[in-house]
Design a protein around this motif. Sequence first.
Motif, PDB file in Angstrom:
ATOM      1  N   TRP A  36      14.139 -44.635   6.964  1.00 41.93           N
ATOM      2  CA  TRP A  36      13.696 -44.363   5.594  1.00 41.93           C
ATOM      3  C   TRP A  36      12.317 -44.979   5.396  1.00 41.93           C
ATOM      4  N   PHE A  37      11.446 -44.209   4.796  1.00 40.06           N
ATOM      5  CA  PHE A  37      10.114 -44.674   4.422  1.00 40.06           C
ATOM      6  C   PHE A  37       9.940 -44.463   2.923  1.00 40.06           C
ATOM      7  N   ARG A  38       8.913 -45.087   2.377  1.00 43.93           N
ATOM      8  CA  ARG A  38       8.574 -44.827   0.986  1.00 43.93           C
ATOM      9  C   ARG A  38       7.072 -44.873   0.812  1.00 43.93           C
ATOM     10  N   GLU A  39       6.628 -44.165  -0.202  1.00 42.91           N
ATOM     11  CA  GLU A  39       5.194 -44.110  -0.494  1.00 42.91           C
ATOM     12  C   GLU A  39       5.007 -44.258  -1.993  1.00 42.91           C
ATOM     13  N   ALA A  40       4.421 -45.372  -2.390  1.00 45.54           N
ATOM     14  CA  ALA A  40       4.141 -45.638  -3.792  1.00 45.54           C
ATOM     15  C   ALA A  40       2.756 -45.110  -4.129  1.00 45.54           C
ATOM     16  N   PRO A  41       2.510 -44.816  -5.409  1.00 42.54           N
ATOM     17  CA  PRO A  41       1.183 -44.308  -5.808  1.00 42.54           C
ATOM     18  C   PRO A  41       0.060 -45.236  -5.367  1.00 42.54           C
ATOM     19  N   GLY A  42      -0.906 -44.681  -4.685  1.00 43.48           N
ATOM     20  CA  GLY A  42      -2.056 -45.465  -4.263  1.00 43.48           C
ATOM     21  C   GLY A  42      -1.824 -46.346  -3.054  1.00 43.48           C
ATOM     22  N   LYS A  43      -0.649 -46.253  -2.453  1.00 47.14           N
ATOM     23  CA  LYS A  43      -0.333 -47.087  -1.290  1.00 47.14           C
ATOM     24  C   LYS A  43       0.024 -46.227  -0.084  1.00 47.14           C
ATOM     25  N   ALA A  91       8.751 -45.314  -5.867  1.00 47.23           N
ATOM     26  CA  ALA A  91       8.038 -44.607  -4.803  1.00 47.23           C
ATOM     27  C   ALA A  91       8.748 -43.291  -4.521  1.00 47.23           C
ATOM     28  N   ILE A  92       8.106 -42.481  -3.708  1.00 49.91           N
ATOM     29  CA  ILE A  92       8.778 -41.325  -3.119  1.00 49.91           C
ATOM     30  C   ILE A  92       9.397 -41.818  -1.811  1.00 49.91           C
ATOM     31  N   TYR A  93      10.670 -41.541  -1.639  1.00 52.09           N
ATOM     32  CA  TYR A  93      11.391 -41.987  -0.450  1.00 52.09           C
ATOM     33  C   TYR A  93      11.599 -40.804   0.491  1.00 52.09           C
ATOM     34  N   TYR A  94      11.317 -41.049   1.769  1.00 49.72           N
ATOM     35  CA  TYR A  94      11.419 -40.026   2.797  1.00 49.72           C
ATOM     36  C   TYR A  94      12.380 -40.471   3.887  1.00 49.72           C
ATOM     37  N   CYS A  95      13.156 -39.536   4.419  1.00 48.47           N
ATOM     38  CA  CYS A  95      13.889 -39.831   5.635  1.00 48.47           C
ATOM     39  C   CYS A  95      13.146 -39.202   6.808  1.00 48.47           C
ATOM     40  N   ALA A  96      13.303 -39.831   7.945  1.00 47.64           N
ATOM     41  CA  ALA A  96      12.609 -39.403   9.155  1.00 47.64           C
ATOM     42  C   ALA A  96      13.558 -39.511  10.338  1.00 47.64           C
ATOM     43  N   ALA A  97      13.332 -38.666  11.332  1.00 45.24           N
ATOM     44  CA  ALA A  97      14.205 -38.673  12.512  1.00 45.24           C
ATOM     45  C   ALA A  97      13.426 -38.199  13.725  1.00 45.24           C
ATOM     46  N   GLY A  98      14.098 -38.286  14.883  1.00 43.87           N
ATOM     47  CA  GLY A  98      13.458 -37.827  16.112  1.00 43.87           C
ATOM     48  C   GLY A  98      12.442 -38.816  16.617  1.00 43.87           C
ATOM     49  N   CYS A  99      12.941 -39.924  17.195  1.00 45.29           N
ATOM     50  CA  CYS A  99      12.071 -41.035  17.557  1.00 45.29           C
ATOM     51  C   CYS A  99      11.308 -40.784  18.851  1.00 45.29           C
ATOM     52  N   GLY A 117      10.996 -35.623   0.654  1.00 39.28           N
ATOM     53  CA  GLY A 117      10.907 -36.789  -0.222  1.00 39.28           C
ATOM     54  C   GLY A 117      11.700 -36.633  -1.499  1.00 39.28           C
ATOM     55  N   THR A 118      12.117 -37.769  -2.048  1.00 37.04           N
ATOM     56  CA  THR A 118      12.797 -37.801  -3.336  1.00 37.04           C
ATOM     57  C   THR A 118      12.247 -38.975  -4.143  1.00 37.04           C
ATOM     58  N   GLN A 119      11.975 -38.723  -5.419  1.00 39.30           N
ATOM     59  CA  GLN A 119      11.332 -39.727  -6.263  1.00 39.30           C
ATOM     60  C   GLN A 119      12.346 -40.747  -6.775  1.00 39.30           C
ATOM     61  N   VAL A 120      11.978 -42.006  -6.659  1.00 43.53           N
ATOM     62  CA  VAL A 120      12.745 -43.106  -7.245  1.00 43.53           C
ATOM     63  C   VAL A 120      11.833 -43.843  -8.200  1.00 43.53           C
ATOM     64  N   THR A 121      12.254 -43.962  -9.461  1.00 44.63           N
ATOM     65  CA  THR A 121      11.468 -44.645 -10.480  1.00 44.63           C
ATOM     66  C   THR A 121      12.308 -45.752 -11.082  1.00 44.63           C
ATOM     67  N   VAL A 122      11.790 -46.970 -11.039  1.00 44.82           N
ATOM     68  CA  VAL A 122      12.487 -48.138 -11.579  1.00 44.82           C
ATOM     69  C   VAL A 122      11.644 -48.722 -12.708  1.00 44.82           C
ATOM     70  N   SER A 123      12.227 -48.830 -13.882  1.00 47.59           N
ATOM     71  CA  SER A 123      11.471 -49.332 -15.030  1.00 47.59           C
ATOM     72  C   SER A 123      12.110 -50.585 -15.613  1.00 47.59           C
TER      73      SER A 123
END
Length: 123
Positions: A36-43, A91-99, A117-123
């Motif tokens: 699992w990876f994630r990508e936050a805005p600007g990061k 962040a947007i969370y991504y799953c990845a496979a195939g190493c 990707g799927t968006q996760v927002t925590v406030s």
Amino acid sequence: QVQLVESGGGSVQAGGSLRLSCAASGYTYSIYCMAWFREAPGKEREGVAAIASDGGTTYADSVKGRFTASRDITKNYMYLQMNSLKPEDTAIYYCAAGCRIGASWYEIKRYTYWGQGTQVTVS
């Protein structure tokens, strides 16, 4: 080819929980090594957790003790249980496979296949 589809994202208050799912189809032998990876805005996209072919798990320090990665090989699914969520987990969370060999679990270049990707927002 392997297709990966994430689900389970959403909005939650700090301290809450979410469970992400990643459904794999195609040449599903690739899911024996997933992450699992994630990508936050600007990061940059960053590794969150990984499951090795032997089932061992590895976590980023920022999520250790709060997130749990698991998989169900029989159903071709991988999961990320996220507890005690913090705003910085947004962040947007991504799953990845195939190493691929020659890269560490947290490196993007290690993985051949990615979900949308799927968006996760925590406030």
